[in-house]
Write a protein that holds these residues in place. Structure first.
Motif, mmCIF file in Angstrom:
data_model
loop_
_atom_site.group_PDB
_atom_site.id
_atom_site.type_symbol
_atom_site.label_atom_id
_atom_site.label_comp_id
_atom_site.label_asym_id
_atom_site.label_seq_id
_atom_site.Cartn_x
_atom_site.Cartn_y
_atom_site.Cartn_z
ATOM 1 N N HIS A 1 1.434 6.432 -6.584
ATOM 2 C CA HIS A 1 1.579 7.832 -7.004
ATOM 3 C C HIS A 1 0.928 8.088 -8.357
ATOM 4 N N GLU A 2 0.859 7.068 -9.214
ATOM 5 C CA GLU A 2 0.234 7.271 -10.524
ATOM 6 C C GLU A 2 -1.268 7.524 -10.365
ATOM 7 N N HIS A 3 -1.876 6.885 -9.375
ATOM 8 C CA HIS A 3 -3.291 7.149 -9.095
ATOM 9 C C HIS A 3 -3.476 8.612 -8.710
ATOM 10 N N PHE A 4 -2.585 9.120 -7.857
ATOM 11 C CA PHE A 4 -2.720 10.509 -7.430
ATOM 12 C C PHE A 4 -2.347 11.485 -8.546
ATOM 13 N N THR A 5 -1.435 11.097 -9.413
ATOM 14 C CA THR A 5 -1.129 11.940 -10.575
ATOM 15 C C THR A 5 -2.391 12.155 -11.400
ATOM 16 N N GLN A 6 -3.104 11.073 -11.681
ATOM 17 C CA GLN A 6 -4.335 11.179 -12.460
ATOM 18 C C GLN A 6 -5.416 11.940 -11.694
ATOM 19 N N ALA A 7 -5.468 11.721 -10.372
ATOM 20 C CA ALA A 7 -6.473 12.426 -9.563
ATOM 21 C C ALA A 7 -6.245 13.935 -9.583
ATOM 22 N N ILE A 8 -4.975 14.357 -9.551
ATOM 23 C CA ILE A 8 -4.664 15.791 -9.602
ATOM 24 C C ILE A 8 -5.042 16.372 -10.964
ATOM 25 N N ILE A 9 -4.734 15.629 -12.018
ATOM 26 C CA ILE A 9 -5.020 16.100 -13.375
ATOM 27 C C ILE A 9 -6.526 16.189 -13.626
ATOM 28 N N LEU A 10 -7.285 15.259 -13.067
ATOM 29 C CA LEU A 10 -8.727 15.188 -13.339
ATOM 30 C C LEU A 10 -9.583 15.853 -12.262
ATOM 31 N N GLY A 11 -8.971 16.199 -11.121
ATOM 32 C CA GLY A 11 -9.744 16.695 -9.981
ATOM 33 C C GLY A 11 -9.925 18.204 -9.960
ATOM 34 N N ASP A 12 -10.405 18.670 -8.820
ATOM 35 C CA ASP A 12 -10.665 20.106 -8.633
ATOM 36 C C ASP A 12 -9.352 20.795 -8.235
ATOM 37 N N THR A 13 -8.512 21.029 -9.224
ATOM 38 C CA THR A 13 -7.169 21.564 -8.984
ATOM 39 C C THR A 13 -6.859 22.680 -9.979
ATOM 40 N N GLU A 14 -5.814 23.437 -9.668
ATOM 41 C CA GLU A 14 -5.363 24.471 -10.605
ATOM 42 C C GLU A 14 -4.843 23.846 -11.895
ATOM 43 N N VAL A 15 -4.190 22.687 -11.788
ATOM 44 C CA VAL A 15 -3.694 21.990 -12.986
ATOM 45 C C VAL A 15 -4.859 21.646 -13.901
ATOM 46 N N ASN A 16 -5.917 21.102 -13.335
ATOM 47 C CA ASN A 16 -7.088 20.745 -14.143
ATOM 48 C C ASN A 16 -7.700 21.973 -14.813
ATOM 49 N N GLN A 17 -7.752 23.089 -14.098
ATOM 50 C CA GLN A 17 -8.319 24.318 -14.670
ATOM 51 C C GLN A 17 -7.534 24.774 -15.903
ATOM 52 N N VAL A 18 -6.206 24.669 -15.825
ATOM 53 C CA VAL A 18 -5.370 25.049 -16.974
ATOM 54 C C VAL A 18 -5.626 24.109 -18.143
ATOM 55 N N LEU A 19 -5.617 22.804 -17.871
ATOM 56 C CA LEU A 19 -5.790 21.820 -18.946
ATOM 57 C C LEU A 19 -7.166 21.927 -19.596
ATOM 58 N N ARG A 20 -8.189 22.217 -18.815
ATOM 59 C CA ARG A 20 -9.548 22.336 -19.368
ATOM 60 C C ARG A 20 -9.685 23.538 -20.298
ATOM 61 N N LYS A 21 -8.852 24.531 -20.106
ATOM 62 C CA LYS A 21 -8.885 25.695 -21.006
ATOM 63 C C LYS A 21 -8.424 25.314 -22.413
ATOM 64 N N VAL A 22 -7.647 24.214 -22.520
ATOM 65 C CA VAL A 22 -7.225 23.726 -23.847
ATOM 66 C C VAL A 22 -8.421 23.079 -24.537
ATOM 67 N N ALA A 23 -9.062 22.151 -23.841
ATOM 68 C CA ALA A 23 -10.259 21.483 -24.345
ATOM 69 C C ALA A 23 -10.878 20.705 -23.186
ATOM 70 N N LYS A 24 -12.176 20.478 -23.264
ATOM 71 C CA LYS A 24 -12.888 19.818 -22.165
ATOM 72 C C LYS A 24 -12.304 18.441 -21.855
ATOM 73 N N ASN A 25 -11.936 17.698 -22.895
ATOM 74 C CA ASN A 25 -11.441 16.335 -22.688
ATOM 75 C C ASN A 25 -9.911 16.263 -22.617
ATOM 76 N N PHE A 26 -9.253 17.421 -22.653
ATOM 77 C CA PHE A 26 -7.784 17.422 -22.662
ATOM 78 C C PHE A 26 -7.191 16.839 -21.364
ATOM 79 N N PRO A 27 -7.718 17.182 -20.169
ATOM 80 C CA PRO A 27 -7.179 16.553 -18.954
ATOM 81 C C PRO A 27 -7.248 15.024 -19.005
ATOM 82 N N LYS A 28 -8.357 14.502 -19.549
ATOM 83 C CA LYS A 28 -8.528 13.049 -19.663
ATOM 84 C C LYS A 28 -7.441 12.444 -20.550
ATOM 85 N N HIS A 29 -7.142 13.097 -21.656
ATOM 86 C CA HIS A 29 -6.099 12.581 -22.565
ATOM 87 C C HIS A 29 -4.723 12.614 -21.903
ATOM 88 N N VAL A 30 -4.421 13.686 -21.164
ATOM 89 C CA VAL A 30 -3.130 13.768 -20.460
ATOM 90 C C VAL A 30 -3.017 12.628 -19.454
#
Length: 433
Positions: free
Chosen positions: A120-149
């Motif tokens: 599940h941790e692999h999929f958690t990271q995939a959701i955060i870094l992938g083509d998802t609504e979560v990623n879109q929100v995090l990228r609005k903070v900063a380009k590398n913010f999803p990676k840090h999360v």
């Protein structure tokens, strides 16, 4: 104003049975909660099959994720703020990682992970870094913010203090699930003085430490965790349900591989059976989808799949006896042979299940799993590992407890319409009257 610093016009609150209220004032957090990937967590139970043992255990990963976020918010805003060891630049990152730490859990997650070799941790990271609504929100903070999360959740982020807030031997994740699971199961074991622990937490360079005066509250927390594992998480009835659930998944996969013709094609399982699960397919899975298939598989031609699904859906679970695989392997072999003679497939109806837990440990160099110990902050500012100060914690440190049980369908063993003498032999070995 930049997105990362935006606040809601009015603070939002979620009424919560454990923390009373979950407070949200950051725009980023509110937007993350509204994403479809986070809302999916409402449809995944926190405790898997435990609801078949403790009927109140219907709470979801959504509940728990909000709870972990709230604990982190309180630590940062109420305890750490203004302390020189804490950088407020890490505040939003910590809150987002806390909220999203369980984002990748699947339905009945641990059973699914075992059968289909997923993490599940692999999929958690995939959701955060992938083509998802979560990623879109995090990228609005900063380009590398999803990676840090994602790095915080993977425990690879450079600031280990931030990592320890949600992943250590005393972290917000554990503090929430112990209390939440105790509340919804109705047991008293998981309660401890979290208010006291939060008040005595202090930030240090690489981890959260606890003031010496809070040692007894931490002892209580560790013993609560120990009791919850053996009274709730490893409850033998819950494990029986997990055994049957696991065997249903194995059987369905085996039938698919044998080109069995299902009455209702298991389209949601195809990528799982093929071992090639895309993120898009994974996000379509929740417990409603899975139990739908279990419901209709009760009418399948295959007798094993049909029987196992009927057992799971109607709570006709396997019984169990205490069993030591190391000492009783001859008995197990004998039972396997007798089960086959009785026409009962031992691969699906004679199952050894083991549970193991290490309630607390200090760091041991060279071990596979590095467990960051809990440190007490002494009055002279020295740090001391908890078990060196606490006799209670010392008594259980490094002591792994393991429990084995043998599960079987007792009703089939008392059905003497066929193979009467063989079934009596089996009952005799299992010491059934």
């Amino acid at each position: 104003m930049e997105y990362a610093k935006q606040k809601l016009h009015e603070e939002k609150v979620f009424k919560d049975p454990v923390h009373r209220y979950v407070h949200v004032k950051d725009r980023v957090i509110w937007d993350l909660i509204g994403t479809k990937e986070f809302q999916r967590l409402r449809r995944i139970r926190q405790l898997g099959t435990t609801y078949l043992t403790f009927h109140g255990a219907e709470h979801s990963r959504f509940n728990h994720s909000l709870g972990v976020y709230e604990i982190i918010r309180r630590i940062i805003d109420d305890v750490f703020e203004g302390r020189p060891e804490w950088s407020d630049d890490e505040r939003l990152l910590s809150l987002c990682a806390a909220l999203l730490h369980d984002l990748g859990h699947g339905p009945f997650s641990h059973s699914f992970e075992k059968v289909f070799h997923m993490d599940h941790e692999h999929f958690t990271q995939a959701i955060i870094l992938g083509d998802t609504e979560v990623n879109q929100v995090l990228r609005k903070v900063a380009k590398n913010f999803p990676k840090h999360v994602a790095e915080v959740i993977a425990k690879t982020y450079k600031n280990k203090l931030v990592v320890s807030l949600i992943s250590s031997q005393i972290d917000a994740d554990r503090m929430d699930y112990l209390q939440r699971d105790a509340y919804f199961t109705g047991v008293s074991y998981g309660h401890f003085d979290m208010e006291r622990i939060l008040r005595v937490m202090r930030p240090r360079e690489d981890q959260v430490v606890i003031k010496q005066s809070g040692m007894h509250a931490v002892e209580d927390y560790i013993m609560s965790r120990y009791q919850m594992y053996w009274q709730v998480y490893f409850h033998p009835v819950t494990r029986s349900a997990e055994v049957i659930l696991t065997k249903i998944l194995h059987r369905a996969k085996e039938l698919y591989e044998d080109s069995y013709s299902f009455k209702q094609e298991p389209v949601h399982f195809y990528s799982l059976f093929q071992g090639d699960v895309s993120l898009e397919d994974y996000l379509k899975l929740d417990e409603g989808v899975i139990t739908y298939y279990f419901q209709i598989w009760q009418e399948e031609e295959d007798p094993i799949l049909r029987d196992l699904c009927e057992r799971f859906m109607n709570r006709n679970l396997f019984k169990y006896v205490e069993f030591d695989p190391a000492k009783e392997y001859k008995k197990h072999s004998e039972l396997e042979a007798l089960f086959k003679k009785a026409g009962i497939d031992p691969d699906y109806y004679l199952v050894v299940d083991s549970s193991s837990d290490l309630p607390y440990d200090f760091y041991r160099p060279g071990e596979e799993e590095e467990r960051l110990p809990i440190h007490l902050l002494m009055k002279n500012d020295e740090l001391r590992e908890l078990s060196r100060q606490s006799d209670i914690v010392d008594s259980i440190s490094g002591k792994r407890r393991t429990d084995h049980k043998l599960y079987y369908p007792v009703d089939l063993l008392y059905d003497e319409s066929t193979k009467k003498n063989i079934k009596r032999q089996i009952r005799s070995i299992l010491e059934l009257t």
